[in-house]
Design a protein around this motif. Structure first.
Motif, PDB file in Angstrom:
ATOM      1  N   ARG A  86       0.816  -1.206   0.000  1.00 25.79           N
ATOM      2  CA  ARG A  86       0.000   0.000   0.000  1.00 25.79           C
ATOM      3  C   ARG A  86       0.850   1.257   0.000  1.00 25.79           C
ATOM      4  NH1 ARG A  86      -5.205   1.155   1.720  1.00 25.79           N
ATOM      5  NH2 ARG A  86      -4.536   2.695   3.215  1.00 25.79           N
ATOM      6  N   VAL A  87       1.845   1.278   0.900  1.00 25.28           N
ATOM      7  CA  VAL A  87       2.605   2.522   1.042  1.00 25.28           C
ATOM      8  C   VAL A  87       3.501   2.775  -0.164  1.00 25.28           C
ATOM      9  CG1 VAL A  87       2.623   2.635   3.528  1.00 25.28           C
ATOM     10  CG2 VAL A  87       4.328   1.269   2.347  1.00 25.28           C
ATOM     11  N   ASP A  88       3.774   1.713  -0.937  1.00 22.84           N
ATOM     12  CA  ASP A  88       4.704   1.885  -2.045  1.00 22.84           C
ATOM     13  C   ASP A  88       4.067   2.528  -3.270  1.00 22.84           C
ATOM     14  OD1 ASP A  88       6.475   0.734  -0.463  1.00 22.84           O
ATOM     15  OD2 ASP A  88       6.455  -1.233  -1.402  1.00 22.84           O
ATOM     16  N   ARG A  89       2.739   2.535  -3.292  1.00 17.05           N
ATOM     17  CA  ARG A  89       2.093   3.052  -4.496  1.00 17.05           C
ATOM     18  C   ARG A  89       2.189   4.568  -4.572  1.00 17.05           C
ATOM     19  NH1 ARG A  89      -3.225  -0.007  -3.758  1.00 17.05           N
ATOM     20  NH2 ARG A  89      -2.338  -2.073  -3.482  1.00 17.05           N
ATOM     21  N   VAL A  90       2.224   5.054  -5.786  1.00 13.33           N
ATOM     22  CA  VAL A  90       2.261   6.495  -5.983  1.00 13.33           C
ATOM     23  C   VAL A  90       0.860   7.022  -5.727  1.00 13.33           C
ATOM     24  CG1 VAL A  90       2.758   8.326  -7.593  1.00 13.33           C
ATOM     25  CG2 VAL A  90       4.039   6.196  -7.714  1.00 13.33           C
ATOM     26  N   PRO A  91       0.704   7.977  -4.801  1.00 12.26           N
ATOM     27  CA  PRO A  91      -0.638   8.455  -4.503  1.00 12.26           C
ATOM     28  C   PRO A  91      -1.234   9.244  -5.660  1.00 12.26           C
ATOM     29  CG  PRO A  91       1.013   9.660  -3.251  1.00 12.26           C
ATOM     30  CD  PRO A  91       1.731   8.566  -3.955  1.00 12.26           C
ATOM     31  N   PHE A 103      -0.273  12.473  -7.805  1.00 13.20           N
ATOM     32  CA  PHE A 103       1.126  12.423  -8.202  1.00 13.20           C
ATOM     33  C   PHE A 103       1.355  11.404  -9.303  1.00 13.20           C
ATOM     34  CE2 PHE A 103       1.321  14.561  -4.210  1.00 13.20           C
ATOM     35  CZ  PHE A 103       2.292  15.502  -4.428  1.00 13.20           C
ATOM     36  N   ARG A 104       0.422  10.419  -9.395  1.00 13.72           N
ATOM     37  CA  ARG A 104       0.517   9.479 -10.501  1.00 13.72           C
ATOM     38  C   ARG A 104       0.035  10.153 -11.779  1.00 13.72           C
ATOM     39  NH1 ARG A 104      -1.841   4.869  -8.233  1.00 13.72           N
ATOM     40  NH2 ARG A 104      -3.800   5.833  -8.725  1.00 13.72           N
ATOM     41  N   MET A 122       0.212  13.288 -12.598  1.00 17.86           N
ATOM     42  CA  MET A 122       1.073  14.373 -13.081  1.00 17.86           C
ATOM     43  C   MET A 122       2.471  13.827 -13.355  1.00 17.86           C
ATOM     44  SD  MET A 122      -0.496  17.223 -13.206  1.00 17.86           S
ATOM     45  CE  MET A 122      -2.270  17.174 -13.221  1.00 17.86           C
ATOM     46  N   PRO A 123       3.180  14.440 -14.278  1.00 19.80           N
ATOM     47  CA  PRO A 123       4.546  13.980 -14.546  1.00 19.80           C
ATOM     48  C   PRO A 123       5.435  14.216 -13.320  1.00 19.80           C
ATOM     49  CG  PRO A 123       4.098  16.034 -15.688  1.00 19.80           C
ATOM     50  CD  PRO A 123       2.796  15.561 -15.131  1.00 19.80           C
ATOM     51  N   PRO A 124       6.443  13.344 -13.103  1.00 21.21           N
ATOM     52  CA  PRO A 124       7.286  13.472 -11.917  1.00 21.21           C
ATOM     53  C   PRO A 124       8.352  14.543 -12.079  1.00 21.21           C
ATOM     54  CG  PRO A 124       8.004  11.604 -13.183  1.00 21.21           C
ATOM     55  CD  PRO A 124       6.846  12.202 -13.924  1.00 21.21           C
ATOM     56  N   THR A 125       7.923  15.744 -12.395  1.00 20.36           N
ATOM     57  CA  THR A 125       8.847  16.865 -12.543  1.00 20.36           C
ATOM     58  C   THR A 125       8.499  17.887 -11.475  1.00 20.36           C
ATOM     59  OG1 THR A 125       7.290  17.915 -14.020  1.00 20.36           O
ATOM     60  CG2 THR A 125       9.000  16.574 -15.045  1.00 20.36           C
ATOM     61  N   ALA A 130       4.962  18.202  -9.693  1.00 22.73           N
ATOM     62  CA  ALA A 130       4.765  18.104  -8.247  1.00 22.73           C
ATOM     63  C   ALA A 130       3.940  19.277  -7.737  1.00 22.73           C
ATOM     64  CB  ALA A 130       6.126  18.075  -7.539  1.00 22.73           C
ATOM     65  N   ARG A 175       0.242  18.951  -6.135  1.00 24.39           N
ATOM     66  CA  ARG A 175      -0.011  19.517  -4.814  1.00 24.39           C
ATOM     67  C   ARG A 175      -1.140  20.545  -4.902  1.00 24.39           C
ATOM     68  NH1 ARG A 175      -0.294  24.159  -2.700  1.00 24.39           N
ATOM     69  NH2 ARG A 175       1.462  24.890  -3.930  1.00 24.39           N
ATOM     70  N   ILE A 182      -4.498  18.859  -5.198  1.00 22.46           N
ATOM     71  CA  ILE A 182      -4.943  18.313  -3.915  1.00 22.46           C
ATOM     72  C   ILE A 182      -5.486  19.433  -3.038  1.00 22.46           C
ATOM     73  CG2 ILE A 182      -4.127  17.264  -1.791  1.00 22.46           C
ATOM     74  CD1 ILE A 182      -2.165  15.652  -3.603  1.00 22.46           C
TER      75      ILE A 182
END
Lengths: 540, 247
Positions: free
Chosen positions: A283-288, A291-292, A294-297, A301, A305, A308
């Motif tokens: 569970r904790v390892d999944r990308v919330p 954030f999934r 959006m691109p990881p830039t 981020a 944010r 949210i």
């Protein structure tokens, strides 16, 4: 396979009677009541032919729309599971279009059989109107399809809502309001006629009820519904009899609706048949969530944010409460002032877009409060910060424009106004974002702190600079949209020329320019003044 | 850092401070309330612009070449807010993505950090619902996510329970053993004395002593040395009325 499923359905129908005696009696009574009701309706339908076509058409349209809504809403409100749930067939390798078709067929066999006499009622009612022609007969099978599909989609919604009690509560309340409203409209249509018929007899109380229902404008509503996707199949013969609209277009709208519902139903079945993909992660390892998406830039981020915060923070959520109020107040003002709809229609949407774009982005940093240090210590580039913050507003703004523009054009009454409406709103959205992005990093001003209520007044005073920046950014945003607004005004005044198109182009160009300039300038200021911004947020 | 100075109006918060933290050391930064610890650390980490002075991290100037310097720097500021409407795991993902890490790395490191700091059961809760100690822990985790060389932690153990504090100290010790550097401020003299290998004491914005902990202590306890250097004993004078009770 079809035979298998039919047998399964028959078995489950019969099993419906293998219950405690009182429940069996209950179902039987309901069944009998439904049959009697349909028969009663049929006999009514066959006697209405001595009325004029107008009232027959209106009653059919409103009753039909009510039935259509009920087919969707009742199962959505009350069904807790679908009979023969598509997911149950996941192991049998049946292809989704086939299964979707079979399930529809199987649904028909059962209480839904009563739909067949229901959709044949208009045929009975219109049989003495030669103008109606074969339209009721053409409509009947389409209506059957439509109602069946709605039933299945409705019960799919109902079963999806099973684990969401709050959403379910809302659906129930709203559904009840809509359906009761429909019944009232129907009553408002029928009652005056009943009173008229029974003249001399003691139906005076009904007459007063009818009088109370007058403000519903049931007749007008029925005429509006007749051409709408909701009741076009019910209304097509009425249009033909009245000679008012285009009955063939109404049938085609109905066909389109049925096609759309078929696709939705198919998609639901296909979705249910999709294998579940288990992630090889805890569970904790999944990308919330966000954030999934959006691109990881850095910009991604900030955007995630922001999204949210837009859905969790009351200081942002308050905007969604204000927007409908704006609509109500501006509509009221124009109604009181007697401004014609063709002009008044232009105003509410831009007002809402302006408030959304301008009022939120320009105090975004102030809303972050001192948490903005995390951007600073990660040396987030100003441009990324600006771009990230724009995302949610852009998303909600585009949504607002997409919903609002057709409504605006509809109220305005001239399809030619479409480009102008788009132009103004795009200019305001992009312009508001650009100006806000540019000025907010230079002139932030105090805002309610995180955790405070949205209407709390900040303790530290922003001083004159803050207020001036607020006013200036508002004026600048309007300035960005002014070419589009000017072109629209020229068009409204009646000057010939492709002014709505000019408005669209001007709006997109000026808005786009403002956005690019605002983001770049704001980004540069953010880069340069990062520590000062943090110091500013610490003061309030 | 050399010649670091910051004034707020008339008040000189940090006065011409010089300090060298050797790479790989576990450096404690102590001083009485209002001594200028937080101000100094804010200027070191690029959050507060100094009036004058130079801060270099691994040879790179924080204030002229921020992008490079901040890459090797992880920060826990004191009394600044976090984006606390994110859940714990969202918060760490936010920190990782801001640092430009790729998605897999972020996911892996978030999982590791959450486990290492004992936050497994709180990763799905909003940070605003965390206790003060948990907030500190998640903020330290976020400061580490991009594997910096230098961690600057302002009061990392304030309101952290002893078990968690021990956990964090262990993590930090491993970090320094592998060549990382920690610069942290604290009120807890015991803790500093126990875990740090070097220490600096400041008061009124001036450096009183700095160097390896054995040199600064000169055989006494840090608490004793601290009070002696910061001159706290004089404060008791002029409070005689407290000894003559009013009833």
């Amino acid at each position: 396979m079809v035979a298998e499923l039919l047998r399964l359905k028959g078995r489950s129908l019969l099993n419906g009677f293998r219950r405690p005696a009182n429940q069996v009696v209950g179902s039987a009574v309901l069944l009998v009541l439904a049959l009697v009701g349909i028969l009663r309706l049929a006999s009514t339908a066959s006697t209405v032919t001595f009325f004029d076509g107008e009232i027959v058409g209106r009653v059919i349209v409103v009753a039909g729309a009510e039935a259509t809504l009920a087919a969707l809403l009742l199962p959505a409100m009350f069904s807790r599971m679908q009979l023969l749930e598509p997911r149950a067939f996941v192991g049998y390798g049946i292809r989704s279009p086939v299964l979707a078709g079979i399930l529809l067929l199987v649904t028909l066999l059962g209480p839904a059989l009563l739909l067949i006499p229901l959709v044949l009622l208009p045929v009975l009612a219109w049989r003495d109107f030669p103008d109606a022609g074969s339209l009721p007969l053409i409509g009947a099978p389409l209506l059957l399809m439509q109602l069946l599909l709605l039933l299945r989609i409705g019960s799919a919604i109902g079963s999806a809502l099973r684990d969401r009690p709050r959403a379910r509560g809302w659906v129930r309340v709203l559904g009840a309001v809509v359906l009761l409203g429909g019944l009232l409209v129907l009553l408002a249509l029928v009652l005056p006629r009943v009173v008229l018929l029974a003249d001399g007899r003691s139906l005076a109380p009904l007459g007063s009820v009818a009088h109370v229902l007058l403000p519903l404008h049931a007749g007008l509503l029925a005429d509006l519904l007749a051409g709408s996707p909701l009741a076009s199949l019910w209304g097509a013969p009425a249009l033909a009899v009245a000679g008012a609209g285009d009955p063939r277009a109404a049938i085609w709208i109905g066909v389109a609706v049925v096609a759309l519902l078929t696709v939705v139903w198919w998609a639901l079945v296909a979705g249910a048949l999709r294998p579940t993909r288990r992630l090889h992660l805890n569970r904790v390892d999944r990308v919330p969530g966000w954030f999934r998406a959006m691109p990881p830039t850095p910009a991604g981020a900030v955007a995630a944010r922001s999204f949210i915060y837009w859905v969790r923070d009351p200081r942002y959520l308050v905007v969604f409460g204000v927007l409908p109020l704006l609509l109500v107040f501006s509509a009221l003002a124009f109604w009181v002032g007697g401004v014609p709809a063709s002009i008044a229609a232009f105003v509410p949407l831009p007002l809402m877009v302006l408030v959304l774009a301008w009022s939120t982005i320009h105090n975004d940093i102030a809303y972050d409060s001192t948490a903005v240090w995390s951007h600073l210590s990660a040396q987030t580039r100003g441009v990324h910060d600006r771009l990230g913050r724009i995302w949610p507003v852009l998303f909600f703004g585009i949504l607002l424009i997409a919903v609002g523009t057709p409504i605006t054009v509809w109220v305005q009454g001239d399809l030619a106004s479409l480009p102008a409406v788009l132009g103004i709103n795009v200019a305001l959205l992009l312009g508001g974002l650009g100006v806000g992005s540019g000025l907010s990093s230079r002139f932030p001003y105090p805002a309610p702190r995180p955790g405070d209520g949205p209407f709390t007044y900040p303790q530290a005073s922003g001083g004159a600079a803050g207020g001036a920046a607020q006013g200036a950014s508002f004026l600048l945003t309007v300035l960005v949209a002014s070419p589009a607004i000017a072109a629209t005004v020229i068009w409204v005044l009646g000057v010939a020329g492709p002014w709505p198109l000019v408005a669209l182009v001007a709006g997109v160009v000026s808005g786009g320019l403002a956005l690019v300039i605002g983001v770049r300038a704001g980004g540069r200021i953010f880069d340069r003044r990062g520590p000062e911004l943090l110091a500013f947020t610490m003061q309030n | 850092m050399t010649g670091l100075t910051k004034t707020f109006g008339e008040h000189i918060a940090v006065d011409d401070l010089d300090l060298t933290v050797t790479a790989g050391s576990f450096f404690g930064f102590v001083g009485p309330n209002g001594a200028g610890k937080t101000t100094t650390l804010s200027m070191v980490t690029g959050l507060l612009r100094p009036d004058s002075g130079v801060v270099t991290i691994y040879g790179v100037d924080v204030w002229t070449n921020a992008a490079v310097a901040k890459r090797s720097l992880g920060v826990l500021p004191d009394r600044l807010r976090l984006f606390d409407r994110l859940t714990g795991s969202e918060f760490l993902h936010h920190a990782g993505a801001l640092r430009g890490l790729d998605r897999q790395t972020i996911a892996r490191r978030v999982a590791d950090l959450v486990r290492a700091f004992g936050l497994e059961h709180s990763a799905k809760r909003l940070v605003s619902d965390y206790s003060a100690g948990m907030v500190k822990k998640i903020a330290i985790a976020a400061a580490m996510i991009h594997s910096p060389r230098l961690l600057v932690l302002d009061e990392p153990f304030e309101s952290v329970d002893p078990v968690s504090a021990e956990l964090v100290v262990d993590i930090l010790k491993k970090f320094t053993a592998a060549g990382g550097t920690v610069l942290m401020s604290s009120h807890s003299m015991d803790l500093i004395e126990r875990v740090c290998d070097s220490v600096a004491i400041i008061a009124d914005g001036r450096m009183l002593a700095s160097g390896p902990i054995s040199e600064v202590l000169a055989g006494r306890s840090l608490e004793h040395r601290f009070v002696e250097l910061a001159g706290g004993a004089t404060a008791v004078e002029g409070m005689e009325w407290l000894q003559s009770f009013s009833d």
